[in-house]
Motif scaffolding. Structure first.
Motif, short mmCIF file in Angstrom:
data_model
loop_
_atom_site.label_atom_id
_atom_site.label_comp_id
_atom_site.label_asym_id
_atom_site.label_seq_id
_atom_site.Cartn_x
_atom_site.Cartn_y
_atom_site.Cartn_z
N ASP A 139 0.70 -1.21 0.23
CA ASP A 139 0.07 -0.13 -0.15
C ASP A 139 1.05 1.16 0.03
N HIS A 140 1.83 1.15 0.87
CA HIS A 140 2.74 2.74 0.77
C HIS A 140 3.50 2.88 -0.47
N GLU A 141 3.47 2.02 -1.42
CA GLU A 141 3.96 2.39 -2.44
C GLU A 141 2.83 3.17 -3.40
N ILE A 142 1.70 3.16 -2.88
CA ILE A 142 0.54 3.81 -3.48
C ILE A 142 -0.02 4.86 -2.55
N GLN A 143 -0.85 4.14 -1.39
CA GLN A 143 -1.43 5.15 -0.62
C GLN A 143 -2.00 4.13 0.44
N ASN A 144 -1.82 4.52 1.76
CA ASN A 144 -2.21 3.74 2.89
C ASN A 144 -3.41 2.86 2.85
N ASP A 145 -3.36 1.65 2.94
CA ASP A 145 -4.43 0.68 3.02
C ASP A 145 -5.29 0.73 1.71
N TRP A 146 -4.63 0.82 0.46
CA TRP A 146 -5.14 0.97 -0.83
C TRP A 146 -5.96 -0.30 -1.29
N ALA A 147 -7.36 0.16 -1.67
CA ALA A 147 -8.35 -0.95 -1.91
C ALA A 147 -9.18 -0.45 -2.88
N THR A 186 -8.18 3.90 -10.47
CA THR A 186 -8.38 5.07 -9.73
C THR A 186 -6.99 5.85 -9.52
N ALA A 187 -7.07 7.10 -9.47
CA ALA A 187 -5.72 7.92 -9.15
C ALA A 187 -5.66 7.77 -7.45
N PRO A 188 -4.28 7.39 -7.00
CA PRO A 188 -3.07 7.67 -7.73
C PRO A 188 -2.52 6.57 -8.10
N TYR A 189 -3.23 5.26 -8.20
CA TYR A 189 -2.67 4.17 -8.89
C TYR A 189 -1.73 4.24 -10.00
N PRO A 190 -2.19 4.88 -11.11
CA PRO A 190 -1.43 4.76 -12.28
C PRO A 190 -0.15 5.46 -12.12
#
Length: 663
Positions: free
Chosen positions: A328-336, A341-345
């Protein structure tokens, strides 16, 4: 109304407490702003209070009678008391201007140290000119070389390698020439070195003076293929715990690991690092942006760390092949929120260029277009590996149809689990960036504990595979800044409750969850066994640097060493060694017997087939619980108790409402 003295004391305490937590304990997002906000409140309240104290002192001096010789001790004691109070609370004293300004300086310095921790690496090391080269996935005949070169004047880049044993200048083999690098890949490229020999030490070199060494994987069926050693961990953050005198990009955990591995005998030196996510912390302790350039800069900063080249030249961390999963921290905390959805790309772009390109191939049956797959599979010696991506395809947890893998990845995993391995491959090792166990009671929904239906389906496939495929399945995970070994007994075993108690080795699927490699840990204990499905084997929360060394080798072991007539059996033995802050503190062994007749396997019951795999065994344990464990466990239960009280209150309210309506 709150007095100025109270405001100064509270804000001064807040500065010191939050700075301590941020710099030495947990670099959480709220603490930096709290330090600076508290400093503003402190300074804006301090100077009016100083003027008020000075006015009061002047009035007291004018109205004070001349001191007599009988009271010198009392007068001299007050300034000392005032000085101590000033230093502890930050409240100024008109009698002690020296200590008043000393405490002001302490608070300002703490704020400056906080500022240094937050921005020094970001401001002074933008790393736009970062250059590095590293080895990723290695097979018996190939090796993936990932490198970055932003200086276009150095193009074209020539990539070469040689067998170290040859030591002959004319023995260099030119693998390829790179004519173009640009910003579309952040000036990175991956070259696969081919036509290599198994179990051979090689040196690679680029024409920009980057070089390194690596060892190829053994040839399947060879004597070297009977053994394997590798390390695993997750989560790293430069310069934490904070040290003003340390380079802001140094990673203490990498240096401790490098030093520990250098002491191992040659046979135990790891072949690769299986890193299970949170390679960068884009949002901790502060997020500077959501753009692709911000994510790229974080990867460059990690790869610019001097820790990669620390230690002896022949034991550099940069020469250890690293294989990566996403968390998750490479994207955003607790990413689901999926992969659209931004900021994944923006987050996925550098992960692909810096890590995916150097990773193993995708599974033979990915059940999805292979160019859109971020889960991987490979074989190395006596083990096969499936590296899960538990972030890209997951949906929101804790719903009936929640998925942590997505349909395609789940089908690929189930196919992998049920597929027999070639002779000599006795271990299936499945890695996940988040734990399989539901024994963690903080953030449970972010783990497989939030996807229990899918977990059950995967476990049933694993138990069946262990009964029928003459192999053992091991689960590796990260994310939690703690270590826990958990076993999941096959229901076919029908084990008695005496064998399902906490802190007991035994039978079942085993998971080893370890982290961080270099980050904070929680003294509050959040892991507890609550049923007989997830059995606690060992729990170790302490340590800013933790990693596991896994060694697989053929050995002769007495599987029942306490029996009156132990029988030596030839086994493939997996030994898990837990390192905490650079030292081994716990070892555990699992076995796959090699000398056994499989001809009548089909005629056995599920119970008999499940019993074929011996129980695990603790072979070393240097962890000693202390009073902090009791306090930490009690603190860890507070959220659970609070939740129970709230639920009980809501239930009682609903009951009363129902009675009133009935009346």
């Amino acid at each position: 109304m709150v007095s100025l003295r109270s405001v100064v004391a509270i804000s001064s305490t807040a500065i010191r407490l939050t700075a301590l937590i941020l710099l030495r304990w947990i670099p959480g997002q709220p603490f930096g702003p709290l330090v600076f906000t508290s400093l503003v409140v402190y300074l804006s309240s301090l100077f009016p209070l100083i003027r008020e104290e000075q006015s009061d002192e002047t009035r007291r001096e004018k109205g004070r009678p001349r001191p007599t010789k009988s009271k010198p001790a009392s007068d001299s004691a007050k300034p000392a008391d005032s000085a101590l109070k000033t230093l502890l609370t930050g409240v100024p004293s008109a009698r002690s201007p020296l200590w008043t300004w000393t405490t002001v300086i302490i608070n300002v310095v703490l704020a400056l140290l906080t500022l240094d921790f937050l921005i020094r690496g970001f401001v002074l090391y933008p790393t736009t000119h970062a250059t590095f080269a590293r080895i990723g996935y290695i097979s018996p005949t190939t090796a993936n070389l990932v490198f970055r070169e932003p200086d276009l004047a150095r193009l074209p880049l020539v990539v070469s390698y040689q067998d170290i044993a040859s030591q002959s200048p004319e023995k260099w083999v030119e693998e390829g020439i790179i004519y173009k690098l640009d910003n579309s890949t952040d000036f990175t490229a991956t070259v696969t070195l081919k036509n290599l020999k198994p179990s051979t030490h090689y040196r690679y070199a680029l024409s920009n003076n980057q070089s390194g060494t690596f060892l190829t994987a053994p040839k399947p069926g060879s004597p070297e293929a009977n053994r394997l050693s590798f390390v695993t961990s997750s989560c790293l953050k430069p310069n934490f715990p904070y040290n003003l005198l340390r380079h802001p990009l140094r990673v203490p955990g990498i240096e401790q690991m490098t030093e520990a591995l250098a002491k191992l005998p040659a046979l135990l030196r790891p072949s690769f690092m299986l890193f299970l996510g949170d390679f960068i912390y884009i949002d901790v302790p502060i997020r500077f942006g959501l753009s692709m350039s911000h994510y790229r800069s974080e990867y460059r900063r990690i790869y610019s760390s001097p820790s990669w080249n620390s230690g002896a030249p022949d034991h550099r961390a940069i020469d250890l092949p690293w294989i990566h999963t996403l968390d998750d921290h490479e994207i955003q905390n607790d990413w689901a929120k999926g992969n659209k959805t931004a900021p994944y790309p923006a987050a996925a772009d550098p992960f692909i260029h810096y890590h995916v390109k150097g990773n193993p191939p995708v599974p033979k049956t990915p059940f999805a277009p292979s160019d859109n797959v971020t889960y991987f599979a490979f074989n190395h010696g006596p083990a096969s590996f499936f590296m899960l991506d538990t972030r890209t395809y997951r949906t929101e947890p804790s719903h009936e149809n929640s998925t942590i893998l997505g349909h395609a990845q789940l089908q690929s995993l189930l196919t992998y689990i049920s597929t027999p391995e070639p002779p000599g491959t006795l271990w299936k090792i499945i890695s996940s960036s988040v734990p399989f166990t539901k024994n963690w009671h903080v953030g449970t929904a972010d783990t497989w504990g939030g996807f229990t239906n899918e977990r059950t389906k995967v476990f049933e496939a694993m138990w069946h595979a262990e009964r029928t495929l003459n192999l053992r399945i091991i689960l590796l995970s990260g994310d939690r800044h703690e270590f826990a070994a958990t076993r999941f007994p096959d229901p076919a075993l029908a084990l008695p409750q005496s064998q399902l108690q906490p802190n007991t080795p035994g039978r079942g699927l085993h998971e080893f969850c370890v982290g961080p490699l270099s980050m904070f840990y929680l003294p509050v204990r959040t892991y507890r066994q609550t049923d007989y499905e997830d059995v606690l084997v060992k729990y170790v929360p302490e340590g800013n640097s933790k990693f596991g060394l896994i060694n697989i080798a053929e050995e002769v072991e007495d599987l029942e060493p306490k029996s009156s007539a132990p029988v030596p059996v030839r086994n493939s033995v997996l030994t898990y060694s837990l390192y905490v802050d650079g030292a081994v503190v716990w070892k555990y062994r699992l076995f796959v017997p090699l000398d056994r007749d499989e001809a009548g396997l089909a005629s056995l019951s599920d119970y008999e087939r499940a019993l074929r795999l011996p129980p695990g065994r603790v072979v070393e344990d240097q962890i000693v619980d202390h009073w902090g464990a009791v306090v930490g466990d009690a603190a860890g239960r507070i959220p659970e108790v609070f939740k129970s009280v709230v639920e009980m209150g809501i239930g009682y309210y609903d009951y009363l409402t129902d009675r009133v309506q009935r009346a």
